[in-house]
Scaffold this motif. Structure first.
Motif, PDB file in Angstrom:
ATOM      1  N   GLY A   1      91.171  92.500  42.425  1.00  0.00           N
ATOM      2  CA  GLY A   1      90.538  93.367  43.413  1.00  0.00           C
ATOM      3  C   GLY A   1      89.030  93.373  43.355  1.00  0.00           C
TER       4      GLY A   1
ATOM      5  N   LEU B   1      94.237  85.070  43.425  1.00  0.00           N
ATOM      6  CA  LEU B   1      94.613  86.491  43.407  1.00  0.00           C
ATOM      7  C   LEU B   1      93.891  87.284  42.330  1.00  0.00           C
TER       8      LEU B   1
ATOM      9  N   GLN C   1      99.452  84.633  52.994  1.00  0.00           N
ATOM     10  CA  GLN C   1      98.097  85.091  53.297  1.00  0.00           C
ATOM     11  C   GLN C   1      98.025  86.615  53.278  1.00  0.00           C
ATOM     12  N   ALA C   2      99.089  87.284  53.723  1.00  0.00           N
ATOM     13  CA  ALA C   2      99.113  88.743  53.694  1.00  0.00           C
ATOM     14  C   ALA C   2      99.065  89.257  52.258  1.00  0.00           C
ATOM     15  N   VAL C   3      99.767  88.577  51.350  1.00  0.00           N
ATOM     16  CA  VAL C   3      99.720  88.952  49.935  1.00  0.00           C
ATOM     17  C   VAL C   3      98.305  88.781  49.396  1.00  0.00           C
ATOM     18  N   LYS C   4      97.685  87.649  49.709  1.00  0.00           N
ATOM     19  CA  LYS C   4      96.316  87.426  49.224  1.00  0.00           C
ATOM     20  C   LYS C   4      95.368  88.484  49.763  1.00  0.00           C
ATOM     21  N   ASN C   5      95.465  88.793  51.036  1.00  0.00           N
ATOM     22  CA  ASN C   5      94.563  89.791  51.624  1.00  0.00           C
ATOM     23  C   ASN C   5      94.739  91.158  50.966  1.00  0.00           C
ATOM     24  N   ALA C   6      95.979  91.477  50.593  1.00  0.00           N
ATOM     25  CA  ALA C   6      96.241  92.774  49.966  1.00  0.00           C
ATOM     26  C   ALA C   6      95.675  92.837  48.556  1.00  0.00           C
ATOM     27  N   LEU C   7      95.806  91.745  47.809  1.00  0.00           N
ATOM     28  CA  LEU C   7      95.387  91.750  46.407  1.00  0.00           C
ATOM     29  C   LEU C   7      93.938  91.307  46.214  1.00  0.00           C
ATOM     30  N   ASP C   8      93.345  90.730  47.234  1.00  0.00           N
ATOM     31  CA  ASP C   8      91.949  90.274  47.163  1.00  0.00           C
ATOM     32  C   ASP C   8      91.190  90.849  48.358  1.00  0.00           C
ATOM     33  N   PRO C   9      91.017  92.184  48.401  1.00  0.00           N
ATOM     34  CA  PRO C   9      90.418  92.817  49.590  1.00  0.00           C
ATOM     35  C   PRO C   9      88.996  92.361  49.874  1.00  0.00           C
TER      36      PRO C   9
END
Length: 461
Positions: free
Chosen positions: A172, A203, A438-446
């Protein structure tokens, strides 16, 4: 502005952790992927502990600076290659083996521990860490986790993910988290620890890993066979699979690689045939004897020109050492682009034939090594430094990927996607599944700072 950012980062860290000397920084700018592009880093940070990693991540998230985590730089897909204006975060200095617990059969290590160093330390306690990539003398556990590395014995014992119980990571905007467990079993929540393994630094930054260990490595019997063609050797591999034998290793090395090793180390490997197949079994007692006999028969029936069970342990070790030397031996002849496709084991002969066809059609020199026992093939494309040949190499590279997918395979078995396999990833997964990733990456790497553009980015060239 770059100078101001570096000065501000230096104030967050202990003296000497931030490196800007151009010659030193250049040595961290890329891994060993010959075709993968790389940019110019803003700086290299060499942390000594998790707090320094946390401070670096927090700073980069605050200022929107990309972070590219790096281990030993032995990667072959461009996953650790620099982006313009990024911070290279090198974990090489975090190399402590914190714990080796004999009763629980686990080890706790920092990300910069070299694979072979861990294996030697475990052996002193009568324990064994199985994942053994060919780069094990140099590659780090953090890098192995990043790519979910395999190795010579993963045909029987599995890959890195199978041994990661838990890990510590900085994610994060600089949060330090512990994922996984130390117990033999545990199903609390999603498997975020498993998600981090193979994520190639996209991530977060893995700083410490808790690894499952096995008892001391069993003794092995080695079977050696030479063949006149890749397809004959491939048929031997399929025959071993069909016979129900699960070897502890089954490795293929072709004549180009044998000649390169001979030229370097004067081992005389290429004198006996075009393709060398190395099999091992570590089953105990009579079962091991039966498996060795079965593999030998499979080699003979597939057309081996010469085959035997090795009775000389030193000779057997030398043959497997030569297998590990194949890639660096070829590198001495020029840049090497390494493929890493994996196909169903029964289709190894067909995939090897298609690799030979790609070499002919694109007029390029392709050598072959393979973890043949699990269908993981490593065509090695020699890449002279001229634009016309480079175009042919890239076309052959893409054709091999397409052929692997056409046979129901995957574009990477252990090297990772990085920059070189992004087109292949999109072809293999499809838009809906890529969007899930990509949704997982966006969530864990805001903040979007962890290795951006790698793995899921669409190639523009």
């Amino acid at each position: 502005m770059s100078h101001e950012l570096v000065t501000a980062l230096e104030k967050r860290l202990a003296p000497g952790r931030v490196v800007t000397d151009p010659e030193v920084v250049a040595g961290y700018a890329h891994d060993q992927a010959a075709l993968a592009p790389y940019g110019k880093p803003l700086a290299v940070v060499r942390p000594r502990d998790t707090e320094q990693v946390r401070a670096t991540v927090a700073f980069c998230a605050e200022h929107g600076v990309p972070i590219v985590p790096r281990g030993a730089g032995t990667g072959l897909s461009g996953g650790a290659n620099a982006l313009d204006g990024c911070v290279i975060l090198s974990l090489e200095g975090m190399d402590a083996i914190t714990t080796i617990d004999q009763s629980e059969r686990l080890a706790v290590v920092q990300a910069g521990v070299v694979n072979d160093d861990l294996r030697r330390a475990c052996a002193e306690h009568g324990l064994w860490y199985p994942p053994d990539p060919a780069s094990a003398p140099w590659s780090t556990i953090g890098g192995n986790v990043a790519t979910n590395a395999g190795g010579l014995c993963c045909v029987k014992y599995g890959v890195t993910r199978d041994y990661v119980l838990g890990l510590e990571a900085v994610v994060g905007r600089g949060e330090v988290v512990r994922l996984g467990r130390r117990t033999a079993k545990g199903v609390v929540g999603y498997d975020l620890c498993g998600l981090m393994v193979g994520s190639e630094g996209t991530l977060g930054v893995v700083t410490e890993v808790t690894l499952r260990l096995r008892g001391s490595r069993p003794s092995e019997r080695t079977i050696v066979g030479y063949f006149d063609s890749l397809t004959d050797a491939g048929r031997a591999v399929s025959a071993v699979t069909e016979a129900g034998v699960v070897p502890s290793a089954l490795e293929l090395v072709d004549r180009y690689c044998l000649l390169a090793v001979d030229e370097w180390k004067r081992m005389g490997l290429a004198a006996e045939g075009e393709v060398l197949l190395l099999g091992r079994t570590d089953a105990p007692g009579e079962a091991g004897e039966a498996e060795a006999d079965t593999m030998l028969r499979c080699f003979e029936r597939a057309g081996a020109t010469w085959s035997t069970r090795s009775t000389d342990d030193a000779e057997a070790e030398a043959l497997f050492a030569a297998r590990r030397l194949a890639y660096p031996a070829l590198e001495r002849l020029g840049p090497v682009v390494t493929e890493d496709v994996c196909v169903p084991r029964g289709l190894v002969p067909e995939m090897l034939a298609r690799i030979e066809r790609a070499a002919r059609e694109h007029d390029v020199h392709i050598a072959n090594i393979a973890h043949a026992g699990d269908g993981n093939l490593h065509p090695l494309i020699i890449t002279p430094d001229d634009p016309a040949t480079r175009v042919r190499v890239e076309r052959a590279f893409d054709q091999i990927i397409d052929d692997a997918l056409a046979l129901g395979g995957t574009v990477t078995g252990e090297h990772g996607v990085g920059l070189l396999k992004r087109r292949g990833l999109h072809s293999e997964l499809g838009p809906t599944v890529v969007a899930m990733h990509q949704a997982v990456k966006n969530a864990l790497d805001p903040a979007g700072i962890f290795n951006p553009g790698k793995v899921f980015g669409v190639p523009t060239d």
